[in-house]
Design a protein around this motif. Structure first.
Motif, short mmCIF file in Angstrom:
data_model
loop_
_atom_site.label_atom_id
_atom_site.label_comp_id
_atom_site.label_asym_id
_atom_site.label_seq_id
_atom_site.Cartn_x
_atom_site.Cartn_y
_atom_site.Cartn_z
N CYS A 164 0.89 -1.17 0.00
CA CYS A 164 0.00 0.00 0.00
C CYS A 164 0.93 1.22 0.00
CB CYS A 164 -0.91 -0.04 1.23
SG CYS A 164 -2.04 1.34 1.31
N THR A 165 1.40 1.63 1.17
CA THR A 165 2.41 2.69 1.20
C THR A 165 3.68 2.18 0.52
OG1 THR A 165 1.56 3.82 3.11
CG2 THR A 165 3.93 3.99 2.76
N SER A 324 -8.66 7.25 7.08
CA SER A 324 -7.75 6.11 7.24
C SER A 324 -6.34 6.44 6.80
CB SER A 324 -8.26 4.87 6.49
OG SER A 324 -7.73 3.71 7.08
N ALA A 384 6.60 -0.22 5.97
CA ALA A 384 5.26 0.33 5.82
C ALA A 384 4.33 -0.48 6.73
CB ALA A 384 4.78 0.23 4.38
N GLY A 385 3.11 0.03 6.89
CA GLY A 385 2.14 -0.69 7.71
C GLY A 385 1.94 -2.11 7.21
N SER A 386 1.83 -2.25 5.90
CA SER A 386 1.58 -3.59 5.32
C SER A 386 2.72 -4.54 5.68
CB SER A 386 1.47 -3.47 3.81
OG SER A 386 2.65 -2.88 3.29
N GLU A 389 2.33 -5.58 9.18
CA GLU A 389 1.30 -6.62 9.28
C GLU A 389 1.89 -7.99 8.99
OE1 GLU A 389 -1.84 -5.76 6.49
OE2 GLU A 389 -2.08 -3.74 7.26
N HIS A 418 -8.92 -3.12 6.14
CA HIS A 418 -8.09 -2.61 5.05
C HIS A 418 -7.62 -3.79 4.22
CE1 HIS A 418 -4.73 -0.24 3.33
NE2 HIS A 418 -5.53 0.76 3.57
N THR A 420 -4.89 -4.50 2.90
CA THR A 420 -3.57 -5.04 3.23
C THR A 420 -3.67 -6.20 4.21
OG1 THR A 420 -3.44 -3.29 4.87
CG2 THR A 420 -2.19 -2.95 2.85
N ASP A 494 -4.82 -3.91 14.14
CA ASP A 494 -4.25 -3.00 13.14
C ASP A 494 -4.22 -1.61 13.76
OD1 ASP A 494 -4.04 -1.10 11.07
OD2 ASP A 494 -4.89 -2.47 9.60
N ALA A 496 -3.07 1.23 12.52
CA ALA A 496 -2.90 2.36 11.60
C ALA A 496 -3.71 3.57 12.07
CB ALA A 496 -3.31 1.96 10.19
N HIS A 516 0.68 -3.29 14.23
CA HIS A 516 1.65 -2.45 13.55
C HIS A 516 1.17 -1.01 13.75
CE1 HIS A 516 -1.38 -2.36 10.32
NE2 HIS A 516 -0.89 -1.16 10.09
N ASN A 518 1.54 3.02 12.04
CA ASN A 518 1.99 3.73 10.84
C ASN A 518 2.62 5.04 11.28
OD1 ASN A 518 0.77 1.63 9.51
ND2 ASN A 518 -0.24 2.91 8.01
N HIS A 520 4.01 7.02 9.52
CA HIS A 520 3.73 8.02 8.49
C HIS A 520 2.30 8.51 8.61
CE1 HIS A 520 3.36 3.87 7.28
NE2 HIS A 520 2.54 4.15 6.32
N LYS A 521 1.59 8.13 9.64
CA LYS A 521 0.27 8.73 9.87
C LYS A 521 0.34 9.47 11.20
CE LYS A 521 -2.22 5.36 7.17
NZ LYS A 521 -3.23 4.33 7.11
C1 LIG Z 1 -6.31 0.59 8.59
C2 LIG Z 1 -5.06 0.43 7.79
N1 LIG Z 1 -4.35 -0.70 7.87
C3 LIG Z 1 -3.22 -0.87 7.17
C4 LIG Z 1 -2.74 0.09 6.34
C5 LIG Z 1 -1.51 -0.18 5.53
O1 LIG Z 1 -0.44 0.65 5.84
P1 LIG Z 1 0.63 1.06 4.73
O2 LIG Z 1 -0.06 1.88 3.73
O3 LIG Z 1 1.66 1.80 5.49
O4 LIG Z 1 1.16 -0.21 4.14
C6 LIG Z 1 -3.45 1.30 6.22
C7 LIG Z 1 -2.94 2.35 5.31
O5 LIG Z 1 -3.52 3.02 4.60
C8 LIG Z 1 -4.64 1.48 6.96
O6 LIG Z 1 -5.35 2.60 6.85
#
Ligand SMILES: Cc1ncc(COP(=O)(O)O)c(C=O)c1O
Length: 782
Positions: A164-165, A324, A384-386, A389, A418, A420, A494, A496, A516, A518, A520-521
């Motif tokens: 995703c990111t 989100s 990244a968040g993904s 995860e 999400h 991901t 999650d 995020a 995880h 984020n 970056h959020k």
């Molecule tokens: C709820 C949620 N989970 C997971 C993610 C994934 O994170 P990333 O975009 O950093 O991979 C996001 C990102 O948009 C998110 O909003």
């Protein structure tokens, strides 16, 4: 079986092993020049030039791979490719690598853009975002994200990846580096580097018959050589007791080279010959697009950058209310340290004693994140968040395995999650089972209980987002965690959406085992147009032994870990100072206050907009969390106006669209964050109400949806200034739909501060049907 050549970097081998294992893929290390006949394999990874510096001719290896029905992947160095035959020309099916070489600082390992290029026929299997060229409503070329139906936000557990990111900002930086130098300049840089390597190769005892910038050198006593080098502030690569490795980059100077001469005891003299065999020399052209051949003066480049920035509807111009996504202020103070050489210039494998400052910062940030979340252990390695995860789910899998519970492979994921989440579960070798949500948008307890009963001893985990992606705090979250634990499963929360929790609730305390975050959020790393990010994986003590580690840095994780999930021990280390500075500046009280204001702002939005657009979900007290979902489905039924129409019309008002159709199709999700003041929120609310008025003109029969400003939005300056105007609404209304009060009190946005969309409505279907490279065809240059 997947084969990996012995000449691939150790960290790459380790990442491939970590990621292959949960998918049940066997990885075998081979000498690709002598793969035993009859070996059955589907893919082969080689490195070009390889880790010893050698440039191997893999053309016959590629032929044999193809004969065996396999694909061959070349991990290639972009700068070397300016001098070397391109992988696609000797038969590679896929080329991958890092774009760090193109002007991106080392940064203790990252962030750097990775690249992946494929031969024709494989493009629809590519992971991640693809930019394709389509046409807009006026027939002009327009870039857009293409083939999104491959991606996790649509295809979920069947996606080509969980990405995703990504690393967009770094991709842009390296692209600008290439534009600035152009093909001739890049070649000159590569030749200069190669020439230094050739000078060295002429006088030392090297095993490299071929090389671009790296030599493996035989010495009598490697530790004595290292000691000499260190005294001159030079780090050499550690190979073994009688070999060292040295690599040159564009920062090499004659005076550094003189130091190298003194380490190895030679007299600097011109190079004898080249390290690149004639058959592997590049003869084809590259980077012929005008953009790489135009901006060679600093003024021209500055103006080009400014032109691009002006086209952007970015946070420095307007609120970006992407639900989100938590698009909040990235304060300059927080970001300043990223450029300091103390952080920017560190090599990821520099000796630990030389990296103590970064390690201290990582340690402090880790402790603060643990305090905020109530967990016990964290790894900052995921990019990244993904990726966090993936690391978290891997920890859960390995935890079950360590207890002899290997049959636990079911991951329960609510339908609201999400994309991901589902894609990451598959990458961690789990099977996804979807849990329904109830009418209030919460996880359906009945469905959860039924699915737990169905899967009993095979339940590995529940992956739940809190507050949910429906924008509500589920009151039953602790009960949900308990139900999963009672059945022997682990709970992944999650994180995020932590912007709604910091200082008020701790996932590690309300029942979760791993999350995880984020950075970056919530923690202010800018999104950079889609990345970079940092997605720490953070867990309770029982999962700590299963967090990522690294073969080249014992301090980067537990010895019992699954291996690295990123090639750099601390992932995107050089942007960690941003989150460090944010937390340090805010302090505990400030962070809690930010959370409160973020929730207050979302509820203010929901309250002010609810009469125009119904709020889809609210919690049991009628409130939302940090974001709210506007339900546009009834409006679409009555008027034909879609979420796309509203999003595009918002551009005419100078606003970035909210998140569209996620997690519920036909809705808009708004997250103002604590960074927006009441003036900006009111401007946005006024725009949304003005749009609602335009919709009512359609439902009242005053104008047909096809003829409306909504359907024709966004309006470019070309449309407004054209000599013909045959629309059913006035030009003024198209371009200046409302006299919203501007940033300067009394100034009217739409007059002086008007943002002009540069592209009309893009034809999405055309773009997917005609996926083309963004380079103009050769004929365009004729
Ligand atoms: C709820 C949620 N989970 C997971 C993610 C994934 O994170 P990333 O975009 O950093 O991979 C996001 C990102 O948009 C998110 O909003």
């Amino acid at each position: 079986m997947f084969l990996i050549d012995k000449g691939v970097h150790a960290q790459t081998k380790a990442v491939v092993a970590t990621r292959a294992k949960p998918l049940g893929i066997t990885v075998l290390e081979v000498d690709s020049l002598s793969i035993p006949a009859g070996t059955s394999y589907f893919g082969l990874l080689v490195q070009y030039p390889d880790t010893t510096g050698a440039i191997v001719d893999y053309s016959k290896v590629a032929d044999s791979a193809h004969d065996a029905g396999a694909l061959i992947i070349a991990a290639a160095d972009l700068l070397a490719l300016t001098l070397l035959k391109a992988p696609g020309e000797w038969g590679a099916d896929i080329a991958v690598g890092s774009a760090q070489r193109f002007g991106v600082p080392m940064g203790f390992g990252g962030p750097h853009a990775g690249f992946m290029a494929v031969r024709t026929g494989l493009e629809r299997s590519l992971p991640g975002r693809l930019v394709g060229q389509s046409v807009d409503a006026h027939g002009n070329p327009a870039f857009r994200l293409a083939l999104q139906t491959r991606e996790q936000h649509i295809r979920r557990d069947k996606a080509t990846s969980n990405i995703c990111t990504a690393q967009v900002l770094l991709a842009n930086m390296s692209a600008f580096y290439a534009m600035w130098h152009g093909p001739a300049g890049l070649t000159r840089i590569a030749e200069r580097i190669h020439n230094y390597a050739a000078q060295l190769a002429s006088v030392v005892d090297t095993e490299n018959k071929s090389y671009f910038d790296t030599l493996t050198i035989k010495v009598a006593d490697a530790s004595a050589t290292h000691a000499k080098a260190k005294a001159l502030k030079i780090n050499l690569g550690v190979v073994d007791a009688t070999h060292v490795r040295i690599s040159f980059d564009e920062t090499i100077t004659d005076s550094i080279f003189a130091s190298i001469a003194s380490i190895f005891g030679f007299k600097v003299a011109p190079a004898q010959g080249s390290g690149i065999a004639t058959a592997l020399k590049r003869t084809s052209t590259f980077l012929q697009h005008p953009v790489f051949n135009t901006y060679f003066s600093e003024t021209a480049m500055l103006r080009y950058l400014r032109t691009l920035a002006d086209r952007d509807l970015a946070l420095d111009r307007t609120m970006i209310p992407l639900g989100s996504c938590t698009m909040k202020l990235n304060a300059t103070t927080e970001m300043e340290a990223v450029t300091w050489p103390e952080f920017a210039s560190l090599h990821p494998f520099a000796p630990a004693e030389q990296t103590q400052g970064s390690r201290l910062l990582i340690d402090q940030l880790s402790k603060w994140l643990l305090e905020i979340t109530g967990y016990d252990a964290v790894s900052l390695q995921p990019n990244a968040g993904s990726q966090g995860e993936f690391a978290g789910l891997l920890a859960i899998r390995n935890y079950h395995d360590s207890r002899g519970d290997s049959s636990r492979n079911i991951c329960l994921i609510p339908s609201s999650a999400h994309g991901t989440n589902a894609a990451s579960a598959v990458m961690a070798g789990m099977k996804v089972v979807v849990i329904e949500c109830d009418e209030a948008g919460n996880v359906s307890l009945d469905d959860l209980k039924a699915k737990i009963a169905d899967h009993g001893a095979t339940l590995a985990a529940l992956m739940v987002t809190y507050p949910s992606t429906h924008g509500v705090f589920e009151s039953a979250i602790s009960e949900i965690c308990a139900l999963v634990h009672d059945a022997g499963g682990q709970v992944y929360v999650d994180g995020a959406n932590l912007n709604a929790l910091v200082g008020t609730a701790q996932p590690g305390k309300f029942g979760a085992d791993v999350s995880h975050l984020n950075l970056h959020k919530t923690f202010c790393i800018p999104h950079g147009g889609g990345g970079p990010g940092v997605g720490p994986v953070i867990a309770k003590a029982h999962l700590a032994p299963f967090l990522p580690n690294h073969p080249l840095d014992a301090l980067a994780g537990p010895a019992t870990g699954p291996g690295p999930i990123s090639a750099a021990p601390y992932g995107s280390a050089s942007i960690l100072p941003i989150s460090w500075a944010y937390i340090r500046l805010m302090g505990g009280e400030g962070l809690t206050h930010a959370t409160e204001v973020a929730i207050l702002n979302a509820n203010y939005m929901a309250y002010r907009l609810k009469d125009s657009y119904p709020i889809l979900y609210t919690g049991n007290k009628g409130l939302v969390a940090h974001e709210c979902i506007l339900d546009v489905r009834e409006i679409t039924k009555e008027s034909g106006v879609t979420v796309d129409d509203i999003a595009k019309r918002l551009m005419d008002f100078g606003f970035h669209a909210p998140t569209m159709s996620f997690p519920v199709s036909g809705t808009l999700m708004i997250e103002p964050t604590e960074s927006e003041d009441i003036l900006e929120m009111n401007r946005f609310i006024d725009a949304m109400i003005a749009i609602r008025y335009e919709i009512s003109e359609i439902t009242d029969g005053k104008i047909a949806v096809e003829d409306s400003a909504l359907r024709h939005a966004p309006h470019t300056i070309g449309t407004i200034a054209s000599s013909t105007w045959e629309r059913s609404y006035p030009r003024e209304r198209a371009a200046f739909p409302a006299t919203l009060t501007g940033l300067i009190p009394g100034e009217l946005i739409g007059m002086k501060g008007k943002y002009w969309p540069t592209t009309g409505r893009i034809d999405g279907a055309y773009g997917d049907r005609n996926l083309v490279c963004s380079c103009p065809p050769v004929e365009a240059f004729a």
